[in-house]
Design a protein around this motif. Structure first.
Motif, mmCIF file in Angstrom:
data_model
loop_
_atom_site.group_PDB
_atom_site.id
_atom_site.type_symbol
_atom_site.label_atom_id
_atom_site.label_comp_id
_atom_site.label_asym_id
_atom_site.label_seq_id
_atom_site.Cartn_x
_atom_site.Cartn_y
_atom_site.Cartn_z
ATOM 1 N N PRO A 50 18.098 18.671 -20.074
ATOM 2 C CA PRO A 50 17.638 18.373 -18.721
ATOM 3 C C PRO A 50 18.139 19.370 -17.678
ATOM 4 C CG PRO A 50 19.327 16.818 -19.384
ATOM 5 C CD PRO A 50 18.986 17.634 -20.591
ATOM 6 N N CYS A 51 19.213 20.051 -17.946
ATOM 7 C CA CYS A 51 19.771 21.008 -16.980
ATOM 8 C C CYS A 51 18.810 22.162 -16.700
ATOM 9 C CB CYS A 51 21.091 21.562 -17.488
ATOM 10 S SG CYS A 51 22.313 20.291 -17.825
ATOM 11 N N CYS A 54 16.452 20.734 -14.062
ATOM 12 C CA CYS A 54 17.062 19.926 -13.007
ATOM 13 C C CYS A 54 17.095 20.699 -11.683
ATOM 14 C CB CYS A 54 18.479 19.523 -13.397
ATOM 15 S SG CYS A 54 19.305 18.500 -12.157
ATOM 16 N N CYS A 61 25.234 21.187 -8.827
ATOM 17 C CA CYS A 61 25.876 20.695 -10.044
ATOM 18 C C CYS A 61 26.946 21.676 -10.514
ATOM 19 C CB CYS A 61 24.841 20.492 -11.141
ATOM 20 S SG CYS A 61 25.534 19.808 -12.661
ATOM 21 N N CYS A 72 26.839 13.140 -15.226
ATOM 22 C CA CYS A 72 25.377 13.179 -15.154
ATOM 23 C C CYS A 72 24.784 12.227 -16.194
ATOM 24 C CB CYS A 72 24.872 14.600 -15.396
ATOM 25 S SG CYS A 72 23.075 14.727 -15.347
ATOM 26 N N ASP A 73 24.139 11.170 -15.707
ATOM 27 C CA ASP A 73 23.529 10.186 -16.602
ATOM 28 C C ASP A 73 22.386 10.786 -17.414
ATOM 29 O OD1 ASP A 73 25.270 8.202 -15.745
ATOM 30 O OD2 ASP A 73 23.920 7.546 -14.144
ATOM 31 N N THR A 74 21.613 11.668 -16.798
ATOM 32 C CA THR A 74 20.484 12.299 -17.489
ATOM 33 C C THR A 74 20.971 13.153 -18.653
ATOM 34 O OG1 THR A 74 19.317 12.374 -15.371
ATOM 35 C CG2 THR A 74 18.418 13.709 -17.156
ATOM 36 N N LEU A 75 22.006 13.932 -18.431
ATOM 37 C CA LEU A 75 22.568 14.771 -19.489
ATOM 38 C C LEU A 75 23.166 13.912 -20.600
ATOM 39 C CD1 LEU A 75 23.265 17.572 -20.580
ATOM 40 C CD2 LEU A 75 25.355 17.506 -19.194
ATOM 41 N N GLU A 76 23.879 12.866 -20.225
ATOM 42 C CA GLU A 76 24.479 11.977 -21.221
ATOM 43 C C GLU A 76 23.405 11.333 -22.097
ATOM 44 O OE1 GLU A 76 27.375 8.054 -21.540
ATOM 45 O OE2 GLU A 76 26.939 8.908 -19.584
ATOM 46 N N LYS A 77 22.335 10.863 -21.472
ATOM 47 C CA LYS A 77 21.240 10.246 -22.227
ATOM 48 C C LYS A 77 20.610 11.254 -23.183
ATOM 49 C CE LYS A 77 16.918 7.737 -21.624
ATOM 50 N NZ LYS A 77 15.943 7.219 -20.670
ATOM 51 N N TRP A 78 20.412 12.499 -22.718
ATOM 52 C CA TRP A 78 19.824 13.531 -23.571
ATOM 53 C C TRP A 78 20.727 13.832 -24.769
ATOM 54 C CZ3 TRP A 78 21.480 18.635 -24.576
ATOM 55 C CH2 TRP A 78 20.582 19.385 -25.330
ATOM 56 N N SER A 82 19.414 13.226 -28.518
ATOM 57 C CA SER A 82 18.874 14.481 -29.049
ATOM 58 C C SER A 82 18.982 14.509 -30.564
ATOM 59 C CB SER A 82 19.590 15.685 -28.440
ATOM 60 O OG SER A 82 20.942 15.691 -28.798
#
Length: 102
Positions: A50-51, A54, A61, A72-78, A82
């Protein structure tokens, strides 16, 4: 650098497993072809991160900022979803297969 120094460096790198020497005949003289034993890094490991897309990644960031990779919730989820070696990170193959059937 002399050929002796180069040869000694190559022997050392070979003993560390970083290179492989292949003896070949070139223009009537024996020499060695040197090949790396390491594979070059693959861009596949960061595809879909996502980075890359982003809007806040470039200016806001950074480690220690309010917006950072650490929170970062988006990065953690990815990262957690993955693909790693054909499996979803953190899950066994059986769990992945069960998830697909449901």
């Amino acid at each position: 650098m002399s050929s002796r120094e180069g040869s000694r460096i190559c022997v050392r790198l070979e003993s560390w497993g970083l290179i492989k020497r292949e003896k070949i005949l070139c223009d009537g003289r024996w020499t060695y072809r040197i090949k790396s034993t390491r594979k070059p890094p693959s861009i596949g490991s960061i595809l879909g991160a996502p980075c890359i897309t982003c809007a806040q990644a470039g200016s806001m960031c950074a480690s220690g900022n309010e917006i950072s990779p650490e929170n970062c919730d988006t990065l953690e989820k990815w990262i957690l979803t993955s693909q790693v070696g054909g499996e979803v990170a953190g899950e066994s193959k059986a769990q992945v297969d069960l998830g697909k059937e449901a």
